[in-house]
Design a protein around this motif. Structure first.
Motif, PDB file in Angstrom:
ATOM      1  N   GLN A  45       1.530   4.344  -3.045  1.00 29.82           N
ATOM      2  CA  GLN A  45       1.365   5.672  -2.742  1.00 29.82           C
ATOM      3  C   GLN A  45       2.472   6.319  -3.478  1.00 29.82           C
ATOM      4  N   ILE A  46       3.648   5.931  -3.644  1.00 34.08           N
ATOM      5  CA  ILE A  46       4.709   6.700  -4.345  1.00 34.08           C
ATOM      6  C   ILE A  46       4.338   6.895  -5.672  1.00 34.08           C
ATOM      7  N   ILE A  86      -2.424   5.944   5.232  1.00 33.85           N
ATOM      8  CA  ILE A  86      -1.392   5.346   4.736  1.00 33.85           C
ATOM      9  C   ILE A  86       0.047   5.932   5.109  1.00 33.85           C
ATOM     10  N   LEU A 142       0.915  -1.141   0.059  1.00 34.35           N
ATOM     11  CA  LEU A 142      -0.038   0.046  -0.078  1.00 34.35           C
ATOM     12  C   LEU A 142       0.739   1.240  -0.018  1.00 34.35           C
ATOM     13  N   ALA A 143       2.016   1.097   0.888  1.00 34.10           N
ATOM     14  CA  ALA A 143       2.691   2.228   0.912  1.00 34.10           C
ATOM     15  C   ALA A 143       3.613   2.652  -0.473  1.00 34.10           C
ATOM     16  N   LEU A 144       3.988   1.741  -0.839  1.00 31.57           N
ATOM     17  CA  LEU A 144       4.731   1.690  -2.108  1.00 31.57           C
ATOM     18  C   LEU A 144       3.989   2.122  -3.121  1.00 31.57           C
ATOM     19  N   PHE A 175       1.675   9.537  -5.929  1.00 29.56           N
ATOM     20  CA  PHE A 175       2.385  10.880  -6.000  1.00 29.56           C
ATOM     21  C   PHE A 175       2.937  11.148  -7.273  1.00 29.56           C
ATOM     22  N   MET A 179      10.747   4.594   3.711  1.00 35.26           N
ATOM     23  CA  MET A 179      10.249   2.901   4.079  1.00 35.26           C
ATOM     24  C   MET A 179      10.996   2.011   3.290  1.00 35.26           C
ATOM     25  N   VAL A 180      11.484   2.484   2.007  1.00 33.89           N
ATOM     26  CA  VAL A 180      12.002   1.473   1.056  1.00 33.89           C
ATOM     27  C   VAL A 180      13.297   1.187   1.661  1.00 33.89           C
ATOM     28  N   PHE A 219       0.709   4.065   8.088  1.00 28.88           N
ATOM     29  CA  PHE A 219       1.288   2.596   7.741  1.00 28.88           C
ATOM     30  C   PHE A 219       2.579   2.617   7.466  1.00 28.88           C
ATOM     31  N   ALA A 220       3.050   3.438   6.779  1.00 32.45           N
ATOM     32  CA  ALA A 220       4.573   3.599   6.508  1.00 32.45           C
ATOM     33  C   ALA A 220       5.577   3.831   7.457  1.00 32.45           C
ATOM     34  N   SER A 272       5.922  14.948   0.282  1.00 31.32           N
ATOM     35  CA  SER A 272       4.538  14.006   0.626  1.00 31.32           C
ATOM     36  C   SER A 272       5.200  12.703   0.091  1.00 31.32           C
ATOM     37  N   THR A 273       6.180  12.418  -0.314  1.00 30.63           N
ATOM     38  CA  THR A 273       6.769  11.035  -0.540  1.00 30.63           C
ATOM     39  C   THR A 273       7.711  10.656   0.324  1.00 30.63           C
ATOM     40  N   PHE A 299       7.770   7.500   2.421  1.00 31.17           N
ATOM     41  CA  PHE A 299       7.717   6.403   1.532  1.00 31.17           C
ATOM     42  C   PHE A 299       9.165   5.755   1.113  1.00 31.17           C
ATOM     43  N   PHE A 300       9.808   6.745   0.587  1.00 29.88           N
ATOM     44  CA  PHE A 300      11.337   6.437   0.339  1.00 29.88           C
ATOM     45  C   PHE A 300      11.996   6.001   1.417  1.00 29.88           C
TER      46      PHE A 300
END
Lengths: 306, 296
Positions: free
Chosen positions: A114-115, B233, A110-112, A118, B280-281, B236-237, B273-274, B277-278
């Protein structure tokens, strides 16, 4: 046996559908059906809940739209480019996500995803909130004009059958058997000597590619790549379709996609109530109807037979 | 430098919401093994209860009772908590035997219902909350900058709530019972503790925490049906980065990631905003169990 009858039914219904229904609507349903089948390959057969499949569906739509509009790719080549993009993306996401299990896996996907959402919102070529518009349908093999809605319809139906066939072959192969073994008992599959992560990753990539194929086709049909295709609620919708139709059944996702798609279409006049109704269906499915339409039918038939 | 400090404080402001929400998720996950997808919707619900209680009760129902901000801080978590009790007792309870994904799917369905209901009555672009208390209006001089009093209050208040929760779970008798319930429900039950009741109350508490965060957010962000949808979301990350192993992990990673997001706004705004998430990766690549999580 039941599967053969269902397959013939699906073939007949698919071939005759444009005679009694609006072709663009049926094409939309076919895209979602393929998307749901691809998703079901992962959740229904490998037991992996991806909550980010919209990234492949929507991402492929943008790529297909871009290459056909800006680089003049033919529709078929454009769709292949979209599916190829989804394949690469699926490999990357899958590689990261299989490091976590169960609900964590769902959260990571889900989080991936979202990238990608965006990026679709912010990249210069995507048209932001408005989506990528004015994608040409073009000519298939340089000959058949896809602006003709019947030609377009049978092209989409052929793509659907191709994708469906790939999924069917995957499930009914030694590879598919191993996936089901992993779903049932991962540690046992591991101790039998199967490289579990490898199998999971491969299943993820196949599923992502076919989800991309569906999204790419949708972009050509509507001549439009929409931001909502990449939104996480689309990932949720495809789960709903699969759940309604029947998780881990071959035809379930098709039936589910048609049911949910037709329902949303019928209810579209009621605005946000659609969401409330879909949410309620979700809750009911999870609580009392976990086998889905096809799953319940199969149970009824086998009960009668036995 | 001033800009950096300002953004860091604003980032911390976002961070406390991340921390409160991922804390609630962690508490629920710890005992129920369920990821509450409806957590974002409960946050949204908290904000709406504050809004409705302040300005719409009279208009809708002719009740002349106006629930101010301070009362909302109490009322909203209680209402959201009661909703949590209902959800746990009527629905989630029946799913514990099954694969955990069903819990996630159920709460996703509940999210759609709640969002849809509010989207029918309220503008999705949001309504401002008019009830910010007089005492918290204005700005405070922090020496290096002026900062809105309310935001400072929100930071301090959330930090107190977060650390009180941590303390209650790690250092009180109630907390040790909870942890015993997580470790071995059957044995705990055999000792005469009512585990099902503990589960219900834990879920209600986690939900209430989300509702409380919603009330705190209402005067800062406008109240909209979708305010929880995208936030959840990110949370979650945050959870994946922090790892679900510890309560403290949820709090610290929430705060830290808020800060990171705030600072990204200074140096490279489009990535703000991202960036989480990065991160998280990166965390997944090098520490798949999360920064504070334990490898299984």
């Amino acid at each position: 046996m039941t599967n053969r009858i269902l397959f013939i039914l699906m073939l007949v219904a698919g071939l005759t559908a444009p005679l009694f229904a609006y072709p663009v609507f049926v094409m939309d349903l076919l895209c979602f059906a393929l998307f749901a089948c691809a998703f079901n390959l992962l959740l229904g057969y490998a037991g992996l809940l991806s909550f980010g499949h919209a990234a492949f569906f929507g991402g492929a739509a943008y790529v297909t739209g871009y290459v056909t509009k800006e680089w003049g790719f033919s529709p078929l080549l454009g769709i292949l480019a979209g599916a190829g993009f989804a394949m690469v993306l699926g490999a990357a996401f899958g590689f990261l996500a299989i490091r976590r299990q169960g609900i964590y896996f769902a959260m990571v996907t889900l989080a991936l995803a979202q990238i990608i959402y965006f990026l679709a919102l912010q990249m210069p070529f995507t048209g932001g909130e408005n989506g990528l518009q004015g994608i040409p349908r073009g000519h298939l093999f340089g000959l058949i004009d896809l602006n003709n809605s019947l030609a377009m319809y049978y092209f989409v139906f052929a793509i659907f059958l191709l994708g469906f066939g790939i999924i069917y072959r995957t499930i009914n192969s030694p590879f598919g058997e191993v996936l089901q073994a992993i779903r049932e008992n991962e540690s046992r599959a591991l101790s039998l000597g199967y490289d579990v992560d490898h199998f999971k990753l491969l299943a993820f990539v196949i599923s992502a590619t076919l989800a991309g194929l569906a999204g790419a086709t949708k972009a050509i049909i509507f001549q439009f790549a929409a931001l909502t295709s990449a939104h996480w609620q689309t990932s949720g919708e495809v789960i709903l379709m699969t759940l309604v139709g029947g998780l881990g059944t071959i035809f379930g996702p098709v039936v589910g996609a048609i049911t949910v798609g037709a329902l949303s279409h019928e209810l579209s006049a009621y605005g946000s109530w659609v969401q409330v109704i879909l949410g309620t269906i979700f809750v009911v499915c999870v609580m009392v109807f976990r086998r889905g339409i096809i799953g319940e039918l199969q149970r009824l038939i086998s009960r009668k037979g036995g | 430098m001033q800009v950096i400090m300002a953004q860091a404080l604003l980032g911390l402001n976002v961070g406390v919401f991340y921390a409160m929400l991922s804390l609630g998720l962690a508490v629920i996950f710890g005992l129920l093994n369920i990821i509450n997808f409806a957590h974002g919707a409960m946050y949204m619900l908290g904000a709406f209860i504050a809004l409705i209680g302040y300005s719409l009760l009279e208009q809708w129902f002719g009740i002349s009772l106006q629930i101010g901000f301070w009362a909302s801080l109490l009322v909203a978590p209680v209402i959201v908590g009661i909703l949590g009790v209902l959800i746990e007792r009527l629905m989630l309870k029946r799913l514990y035997e099954l694969d955990h994904i069903y819990g996630l799917l159920l709460t996703f369905g509940i999210t759609l219902i709640l969002q849809g209901l509010f989207a029918n009555y309220f503008n999705v672009s949001g309504t401002p909350y008019p009830g910010q208390p007089e005492a918290l209006s204005g700005v405070v001089n922090l020496g290096f900058m002026y900062f809105p009093t309310y935001r400072l209050f929100a930071i301090v208040f959330s930090l107190v709530v977060c650390f009180a929760t941590w303390w209650a779970i790690e250092h009180t008798k109630l907390g040790s019972r909870l942890r015993a319930g997580v470790e071995n429900p059957d044995l705990t039950q055999a000792f005469g503790l009512n585990v099902p009741l503990m589960v219900t109350l834990t879920f209600a508490f986690g939900a209430g925490l989300a509702g409380l965060a919603g009330v705190l957010a209402a005067p800062i962000y406008s109240v909209s049906p979708l305010m929880g949808a995208d936030l959840i979301i990110v949370v979650f990350a945050v959870v994946v980065i922090g790892g679900m192993g510890s309560i403290m992990g949820a709090i610290l990673s929430g705060l830290a990631l808020g800060l990171v997001e705030g600072l990204t706004k200074v140096f490279y705004p489009p990535a703000a905003s991202t960036v989480i998430f990065f991160l998280m990766v990166l965390v997944l690549l090098f520490r798949p169990a999360g920064l504070f999580g334990k490898e299984k």
